[in-house]
Scaffold this motif. Structure first.
Motif, PDB file in Angstrom:
ATOM      1  N   CYS A   1      43.545  46.838  40.126  1.00  0.00           N
ATOM      2  CA  CYS A   1      44.183  47.646  41.161  1.00  0.00           C
ATOM      3  C   CYS A   1      43.142  47.991  42.207  1.00  0.00           C
ATOM      4  O   CYS A   1      42.131  48.645  41.897  1.00  0.00           O
ATOM      5  CB  CYS A   1      44.791  48.923  40.565  1.00  0.00           C
ATOM      6  SG  CYS A   1      45.522  50.010  41.826  1.00  0.00           S
TER       7      CYS A   1
ATOM      8  N   HIS B   1      43.479  49.933  44.795  1.00  0.00           N
ATOM      9  CA  HIS B   1      43.516  51.357  45.140  1.00  0.00           C
ATOM     10  C   HIS B   1      42.783  52.191  44.093  1.00  0.00           C
ATOM     11  O   HIS B   1      41.967  53.055  44.439  1.00  0.00           O
ATOM     12  CB  HIS B   1      44.977  51.827  45.281  1.00  0.00           C
ATOM     13  CG  HIS B   1      45.094  53.279  45.620  1.00  0.00           C
ATOM     14  ND1 HIS B   1      44.815  53.783  46.884  1.00  0.00           N
ATOM     15  CD2 HIS B   1      45.448  54.358  44.843  1.00  0.00           C
ATOM     16  CE1 HIS B   1      44.982  55.094  46.882  1.00  0.00           C
ATOM     17  NE2 HIS B   1      45.379  55.470  45.650  1.00  0.00           N
ATOM     18  N   CYS B   2      43.058  51.937  42.826  1.00  0.00           N
ATOM     19  CA  CYS B   2      42.415  52.696  41.741  1.00  0.00           C
ATOM     20  C   CYS B   2      41.008  52.192  41.441  1.00  0.00           C
ATOM     21  O   CYS B   2      40.240  52.875  40.756  1.00  0.00           O
ATOM     22  CB  CYS B   2      43.256  52.613  40.470  1.00  0.00           C
ATOM     23  SG  CYS B   2      44.922  53.250  40.635  1.00  0.00           S
ATOM     24  N   GLU B   3      40.733  50.996  41.940  1.00  0.00           N
ATOM     25  CA  GLU B   3      39.450  50.353  41.636  1.00  0.00           C
ATOM     26  C   GLU B   3      39.237  50.280  40.128  1.00  0.00           C
ATOM     27  O   GLU B   3      38.203  50.650  39.574  1.00  0.00           O
ATOM     28  CB  GLU B   3      38.285  51.091  42.305  1.00  0.00           C
ATOM     29  CG  GLU B   3      38.372  51.076  43.816  1.00  0.00           C
ATOM     30  CD  GLU B   3      37.204  51.795  44.465  1.00  0.00           C
ATOM     31  OE1 GLU B   3      36.410  52.412  43.734  1.00  0.00           O
ATOM     32  OE2 GLU B   3      37.068  51.713  45.691  1.00  0.00           O
TER      33      GLU B   3
ATOM     34  N   GLU C   1      50.593  51.695  47.985  1.00  0.00           N
ATOM     35  CA  GLU C   1      49.132  51.767  48.160  1.00  0.00           C
ATOM     36  C   GLU C   1      48.375  51.200  46.959  1.00  0.00           C
ATOM     37  O   GLU C   1      47.183  50.905  47.052  1.00  0.00           O
ATOM     38  CB  GLU C   1      48.693  53.213  48.437  1.00  0.00           C
ATOM     39  CG  GLU C   1      48.950  54.198  47.307  1.00  0.00           C
ATOM     40  CD  GLU C   1      50.305  54.868  47.417  1.00  0.00           C
ATOM     41  OE1 GLU C   1      50.466  55.931  46.810  1.00  0.00           O
ATOM     42  OE2 GLU C   1      51.185  54.317  48.128  1.00  0.00           O
ATOM     43  N   HIS C   2      49.077  51.103  45.836  1.00  0.00           N
ATOM     44  CA  HIS C   2      48.429  50.524  44.644  1.00  0.00           C
ATOM     45  C   HIS C   2      48.603  48.999  44.690  1.00  0.00           C
ATOM     46  O   HIS C   2      49.574  48.431  44.183  1.00  0.00           O
ATOM     47  CB  HIS C   2      49.047  51.095  43.364  1.00  0.00           C
ATOM     48  CG  HIS C   2      48.693  52.523  43.121  1.00  0.00           C
ATOM     49  ND1 HIS C   2      47.575  52.922  42.445  1.00  0.00           N
ATOM     50  CD2 HIS C   2      49.342  53.671  43.510  1.00  0.00           C
ATOM     51  CE1 HIS C   2      47.524  54.235  42.385  1.00  0.00           C
ATOM     52  NE2 HIS C   2      48.601  54.738  43.046  1.00  0.00           N
ATOM     53  N   VAL C   3      47.664  48.356  45.332  1.00  0.00           N
ATOM     54  CA  VAL C   3      47.719  46.893  45.513  1.00  0.00           C
ATOM     55  C   VAL C   3      47.061  46.215  44.297  1.00  0.00           C
ATOM     56  O   VAL C   3      45.890  46.474  43.997  1.00  0.00           O
ATOM     57  CB  VAL C   3      47.014  46.470  46.811  1.00  0.00           C
ATOM     58  CG1 VAL C   3      47.066  44.947  46.957  1.00  0.00           C
ATOM     59  CG2 VAL C   3      47.660  47.158  47.995  1.00  0.00           C
TER      60      VAL C   3
ATOM     61  N   LYS D   1      35.472  47.419  43.336  1.00  0.00           N
ATOM     62  CA  LYS D   1      34.880  48.023  44.530  1.00  0.00           C
ATOM     63  C   LYS D   1      34.264  46.978  45.444  1.00  0.00           C
ATOM     64  O   LYS D   1      34.079  47.207  46.638  1.00  0.00           O
ATOM     65  CB  LYS D   1      33.818  49.037  44.142  1.00  0.00           C
ATOM     66  CG  LYS D   1      34.361  50.261  43.403  1.00  0.00           C
ATOM     67  CD  LYS D   1      33.242  51.223  43.077  1.00  0.00           C
ATOM     68  CE  LYS D   1      33.756  52.472  42.338  1.00  0.00           C
ATOM     69  NZ  LYS D   1      32.661  53.425  42.026  1.00  0.00           N
TER      70      LYS D   1
ATOM     71  N   LYS E   1      36.087  45.815  48.720  1.00  0.00           N
ATOM     72  CA  LYS E   1      36.377  46.810  49.762  1.00  0.00           C
ATOM     73  C   LYS E   1      35.169  46.989  50.660  1.00  0.00           C
ATOM     74  O   LYS E   1      34.020  46.867  50.209  1.00  0.00           O
ATOM     75  CB  LYS E   1      36.746  48.149  49.145  1.00  0.00           C
ATOM     76  CG  LYS E   1      38.139  48.193  48.536  1.00  0.00           C
ATOM     77  CD  LYS E   1      38.476  49.615  48.092  1.00  0.00           C
ATOM     78  CE  LYS E   1      39.900  49.697  47.565  1.00  0.00           C
ATOM     79  NZ  LYS E   1      40.252  51.092  47.182  1.00  0.00           N
TER      80      LYS E   1
ATOM     81  N   LYS F   1      36.239  51.390  53.598  1.00  0.00           N
ATOM     82  CA  LYS F   1      36.999  51.448  52.352  1.00  0.00           C
ATOM     83  C   LYS F   1      38.293  50.636  52.435  1.00  0.00           C
ATOM     84  O   LYS F   1      39.286  50.955  51.787  1.00  0.00           O
ATOM     85  CB  LYS F   1      37.323  52.902  51.963  1.00  0.00           C
ATOM     86  CG  LYS F   1      36.118  53.807  51.854  1.00  0.00           C
ATOM     87  CD  LYS F   1      35.108  53.289  50.842  1.00  0.00           C
ATOM     88  CE  LYS F   1      33.883  54.205  50.754  1.00  0.00           C
ATOM     89  NZ  LYS F   1      32.860  53.675  49.853  1.00  0.00           N
ATOM     90  N   LYS F   2      38.297  49.608  53.239  1.00  0.00           N
ATOM     91  CA  LYS F   2      39.425  48.704  53.375  1.00  0.00           C
ATOM     92  C   LYS F   2      39.090  47.352  52.719  1.00  0.00           C
ATOM     93  O   LYS F   2      37.921  46.990  52.548  1.00  0.00           O
ATOM     94  CB  LYS F   2      39.777  48.487  54.844  1.00  0.00           C
ATOM     95  CG  LYS F   2      40.258  49.745  55.560  1.00  0.00           C
ATOM     96  CD  LYS F   2      41.565  50.263  54.956  1.00  0.00           C
ATOM     97  CE  LYS F   2      42.073  51.486  55.699  1.00  0.00           C
ATOM     98  NZ  LYS F   2      43.373  51.970  55.128  1.00  0.00           N
TER      99      LYS F   2
END
Length: 523
Positions: free
Chosen positions: A104, A106-108, A124-126, A135, A138, A143-144
């Motif tokens: 995930c 979003h959650c990394e 948002e949870h891709v 991480k 991103k 942070k994208k």
């Protein structure tokens, strides 16, 4: 279940993982190239190679054939089951390491099958494919997600970076850039794989050369041992022969002295008797007795005088009986020993034979020459070659190479013939007439076999061999400068047959005569 079965078929039995660059052995089993390479390198120390699966043994380091079809199947299988290529564990399984299936962004976090079902479905949870470090995809600034690749800066960037920091740069989507890079990596991989195969071949070649040299050294070691065993036997035979001859001569001389001593002893005994009789007569007091023995006394004195003359003559004889040992046999024995040592030196130092091929332009029309120009065969069919001054009328063929200096040898196999002649000759030898045959003229020397009789021939003179030939392979050794041509029987150990001595005045060619069957030059 089908996926599990397919994974078993695509797994290396050594590392238990999906095949990486699979190769196939001659027995049909497949392994990762690196895995089987490490196993074979370990087996190389024992010089015994075998398949880890079926234990099939190979006489030498087996060839590794790339299995391209299996590699493509394994890569496609991995692309459909990415979880099999990773050792990433689920972030939320704290008490055990459960393989993760998705990540995930979003959650990394990485999620196993159970946590994936319970995960939030909000936009948002891709979810993405399994990532070792979520991480890392991103942007550290915005942070994208890193969606673009800047080829000018060789950096992965997000949408904000592309609009601000990398404006005007050549950008590509990450997936497209990745595909292009993989294409380049595939070419590099193919190049490296090709180089590795070349290195493997070189490694194998060096191993084979090492074994060849070791085998050569072992053969030379055995040859030297055989030579010295034969030399010791020869020395023992020579020692016994010389000592027996000395003993025989000693017995002969001793018998002569014993006979002479016996004769002298008999004369000594007779003289002692006469001396006692004369002394007794001399001491007799009766005059009549002395006078009556007068005739006998005169005879005794005459005998004594004659005996004295005989003693002188016998003394002369004794002076002539002086032992003068016959040194001819000893000299011959030492000469034989020196000849043997000389032939041993030849056998040790002349290891490389001369490459000999036959000259078909000299071959008689009843001689068939093999394609490799090494074998001459007697033929009942006329070969109908053109008649030239160089061609023999029948039976014979010369070598293409000639020798006018140095040391050379060649070997022949005569097991397919019982009637042949092998030797050398001058190029000026007659090609027809009464004296063109090998050994029947002053321009050729040969070893001959006719049925079961072997002989050495030169200039119409033949010398039969005195011992039995036990094999059908022979070596002909030429020392042109020393004027020596030697023949050897290649039995175990090698046996010297004969040496011709001459002053060579022309180059020498190999000359082979075949009357039945075939003769092959083996070097």
């Amino acid at each position: 279940m089908a996926s599990i079965d397919l994974r078993d078929e695509l797994s290396c039995s050594i590392c238990l993982n999906i095949y990486t660059d699979p190769v196939t052995l001659s027995c049909g089993h497949n392994f990762c190239r690196d895995c089987i390479g490490r196993v074979l390198d370990t087996q190389d120390q024992a010089a015994v190679f075998s398949c880890p699966d079926c234990r099939a043994e190979f006489p030498e380091h087996p060839a590794l054939h790339r299995n391209i079809t299996l590699r493509n199947i394994a890569e496609r299988f991995l692309s459909t089951r990415p979880e099999l290529t990773s050792e990433v564990s689920c972030t939320y399984c704290l008490h055990s390491q459960v393989p993760a299936l998705k990540s995930c962004l979003h959650c990394e976090a990485s999620l196993c099958e159970d946590h994936l079902r319970a995960h939030s479905k909000s936009p948002e949870h891709v979810l993405s494919g399994l990532l070792t470090n979520p991480k890392s995809i991103k942007c550290s600034i915005h942070k994208k997600i890193l969606e673009y690749y800047c080829s000018e800066d060789a950096a992965c960037i997000c949408v904000y970076c592309s609009a601000r920091l990398h404006r005007g740069h050549k950008l590509e989507m990450v997936d497209e850039a990745s595909i292009k890079k993989k294409d380049r990596l595939r070419k590099v991989l193919d190049t490296l794989t090709s180089k590795k195969e070349q290195i493997d071949k070189r490694h194998k070649s060096l191993q084979e050369r090492r074994k060849k040299e070791q085998k050569k050294a072992a053969g030379l070691n055995e040859k030297v041992m055989d030579m010295f065993r034969d030399l010791r036997r020869h020395l023992d035979d020579l020692e016994k022969k010389v000592l027996n001859e000395i003993f025989r001569q000693e017995e002969q001389v001793t018998a002569s002295f014993s006979k002479l001593i016996h004769q002298v002893q008999e004369e000594k005994d007779e003289l002692t008797k006469k001396l006692a009789h004369v002394e007794e007569l001399y001491h007799t007091a009766d005059p009549l007795t002395v006078l009556q023995e007068q005739e006998s006394e005169r005879d005794d004195f005459c005998d004594i005088d004659e005996a004295g003359d005989d003693d002188c003559r016998e003394d002369d004889k004794k002076k002539k009986i002086v032992w003068d040992p016959d040194m001819i046999l000893i000299t011959k024995s030492l000469h034989s020993l020196s000849e043997m040592i000389r032939h041993m030196r030849r056998g040790l130092y002349l290891q490389t034979s001369t490459d000999i091929v036959l000259d078909i332009s000299t071959a008689a029309n009843d001689i068939l020459i093999s394609d490799d120009l090494k074998t001459a065969t007697s033929s009942q069919v006329n070969e109908n070659r053109p008649k030239t001054p160089e061609r023999f009328r029948e039976y014979q063929v010369l070598s293409l190479t000639s020798f006018s200096a140095g040391q050379h040898f060649f070997e022949v196999d005569t097991s397919d013939s019982n009637s042949w002649r092998v030797g050398v000759c001058y190029p000026s030898i007659s090609r027809e007439g009464d004296q063109f045959m090998n050994g029947k003229n002053e321009k050729s020397w040969c070893l001959r076999r006719y049925e079961k009789v072997y002989s050495l021939n030169h200039n119409k003179r033949a010398t039969n061999l005195g011992h039995r030939i036990t094999c059908h392979r022979f070596r002909v050794y030429l020392d042109y400068g020393a004027g020596q041509l030697s023949f050897y029987e290649l039995c175990d150990p090698i046996r010297h047959l004969h040496t011709f001595t001459s002053t060579f005045s022309e180059p020498l060619h190999v000359l082979i005569s075949v009357f039945q069957g075939s003769v092959t030059i083996t070097n």
